[in-house]
Design an enzyme around this catalytic site. Structure first.
Site, PDB file in Angstrom:
ATOM      1  N   HIS A 213       0.816  -1.221   0.000  1.00 18.73           N
ATOM      2  CA  HIS A 213       0.000   0.000   0.000  1.00 18.73           C
ATOM      3  C   HIS A 213       0.851   1.273   0.000  1.00 18.73           C
ATOM      4  CE1 HIS A 213      -3.375  -2.606   1.312  1.00 18.73           C
ATOM      5  NE2 HIS A 213      -2.498  -3.157   2.107  1.00 18.73           N
TER       6      HIS A 213
HETATM    7  O1  RIB Z   1      -4.211  -0.652   5.574  1.00 17.08           O
HETATM    8  C1  RIB Z   1      -2.898  -0.609   5.083  1.00 17.08           C
HETATM    9  C2  RIB Z   1      -2.085   0.350   5.888  1.00 17.08           C
HETATM   10  O2  RIB Z   1      -2.032  -0.083   7.238  1.00 17.08           O
HETATM   11  C3  RIB Z   1      -0.611   0.420   5.430  1.00 17.08           C
HETATM   12  O3  RIB Z   1      -0.105   1.699   5.681  1.00 17.08           O
HETATM   13  C4  RIB Z   1       0.077  -0.585   6.319  1.00 17.08           C
HETATM   14  O4  RIB Z   1       1.457  -0.265   6.567  1.00 17.08           O
HETATM   15  C5  RIB Z   1      -0.686  -0.413   7.595  1.00 17.08           C
HETATM   16  O5  RIB Z   1      -0.113   0.679   8.296  1.00 17.08           O
END
Ligand code: RIB
Ligand code: CA
Length: 332
Positions: A242
């Site tokens: 992500h």
């Molecule tokens: O939902 C995904 C996010 O939550 C990303 O930033 C991952 O690192 C967690 O922090």
């Protein structure tokens, strides 16, 4: 020169974001002004140790770095060792080290250097950003380019049926940030970031492209934990990166589609905390506070990251690494 503040919670996908930013810094494409950490995947102090170690392994020992607030604005901290490992880097543990806590002073120093080309990128809970808006409203108002990874917009959550992890951990912060926004914040929601999928075959290629970079020695063990987590939750032996996509989006390094929206975040109900409610039609008669990223050219995003990995290889093969105090790996 584009400058970057990264506020993160490494965290395995945050690690890929750090690798990318370190490469751009080596290439002279950006200046990484500072890195600060929020409490999310693991506690903020451990996130700071992790970020410092990842940067060191990427050839950046002297980036100003500090741990941010120890927990959410109002709720007790929940971390997720089952997702990122007990210390946040999968099967790898960063060494102990001293951590500073003057995170907001680092942000102020950066903002006072100018904000036209300054990008603040948040890849963990928005706790520090919300606190900064409260503590330093005049500096917060100067920020022109803010990008946040979080939320799920009319899309299933990854933490509850409707909430994404970062916004679930600190829903009050997410709500306050978008309420305080003076210009639309670029929001990279799960809708899009879940498409940034790393397959084991690509990881092999990435490690090869990284060449003699110290981080390459540990990236497989860092990522294996994340592959296993995704397999355990039914996503297959792969991983959603992500935060890497979020950084690429923030810097304009990948083509995207987007829409303006006014969003709010539900902070209180146990069932719906962290849920994003998005007004896409102006029905609330409130100015848009978010530029929601609705799509991205994922294949091009991976190509950009792989080019960045080659930059690391060049750095560690050259004299700059020696000058920075790194020893060249013995030839195999
Ligand atoms: O939902 C995904 C996010 O939550 C990303 O930033 C991952 O690192 C967690 O922090
Ligand atoms: Ca994160």
């Amino acid at each position: 020169m584009t400058r970057v503040i990264l506020d993160c919670d490494p965290g395995i996908d945050d690690t890929y974001a750090l690798i990318y930013l370190a490469a751009l810094n080596h290439a002279g494409r950006i200046e990484l002004d500072c890195v600060t950490t929020s409490a999310g995947n693991v506690d903020a102090q451990q996130c700071a140790r992790n970020a410092a170690w990842v940067l060191t392994q990427c050839g950046l020992r002297t980036i100003p770095l500090a741990a941010g607030l120890p927990g959410p604005l109002k709720l007790p901290l929940t971390t997720t060792p089952e997702t990122h490992g007990d210390t946040g880097l999968g099967y790898v543990t960063a060494p102990e080290r001293h951590v500073e806590h003057d995170w907001d002073l680092l942000w102020i120093d950066s903002i006072e250097r100018g904000t036209e080309d300054l990008h603040l990128i948040v890849t963990g809970p928005a706790t520090n950003l919300a606190a900064f808006a409260r503590l330093h409203p005049e500096h917060f108002a100067k920020l022109e380019h803010i990008t946040v990874m979080g939320g799920a917009v009319n899309y299933p959550g990854n933490t509850t049926p409707t909430a994404e992890w970062n916004f679930w951990v600190d829903p009050h912060a997410a709500q306050e940030v978008f309420t305080a926004a003076h210009t639309p914040i670029t929001l990279c929601p799960l809708n899009t970031t879940e498409q940034m999928v790393l397959e084991p075959e690509r990881l092999e290629m990435i490690v090869e492209k990284l060449g003699p970079t110290p981080i390459a020695e540990d990236l497989k063990e860092i990522t294996r934990f994340y592959f296993e987590f995704h397999e355990d939750v039914g996503e297959g032996y792969r991983a959603q990166i992500h935060d890497l996509l979020t950084v690429l989006v923030a810097l304009g390094d990948v083509a995207t589609s987007d829409c303006l929206a006014t969003i709010d975040v539900e902070p209180t109900s146990e069932l719906t905390r962290g849920t994003v409610v998005a007004d896409l039609r102006g029905m609330w008669e409130r100015e848009p506070n978010a530029r929601v990223i609705t799509g991205a050219e994922i294949a091009k995003a991976w190509e950009a990251f792989e080019r960045a990995c080659a930059t690391h290889s060049d750095f560690f093969s050259g004299d700059a690494a020696l000058a920075a105090g790194y020893h060249r790996k013995a030839e195999d």
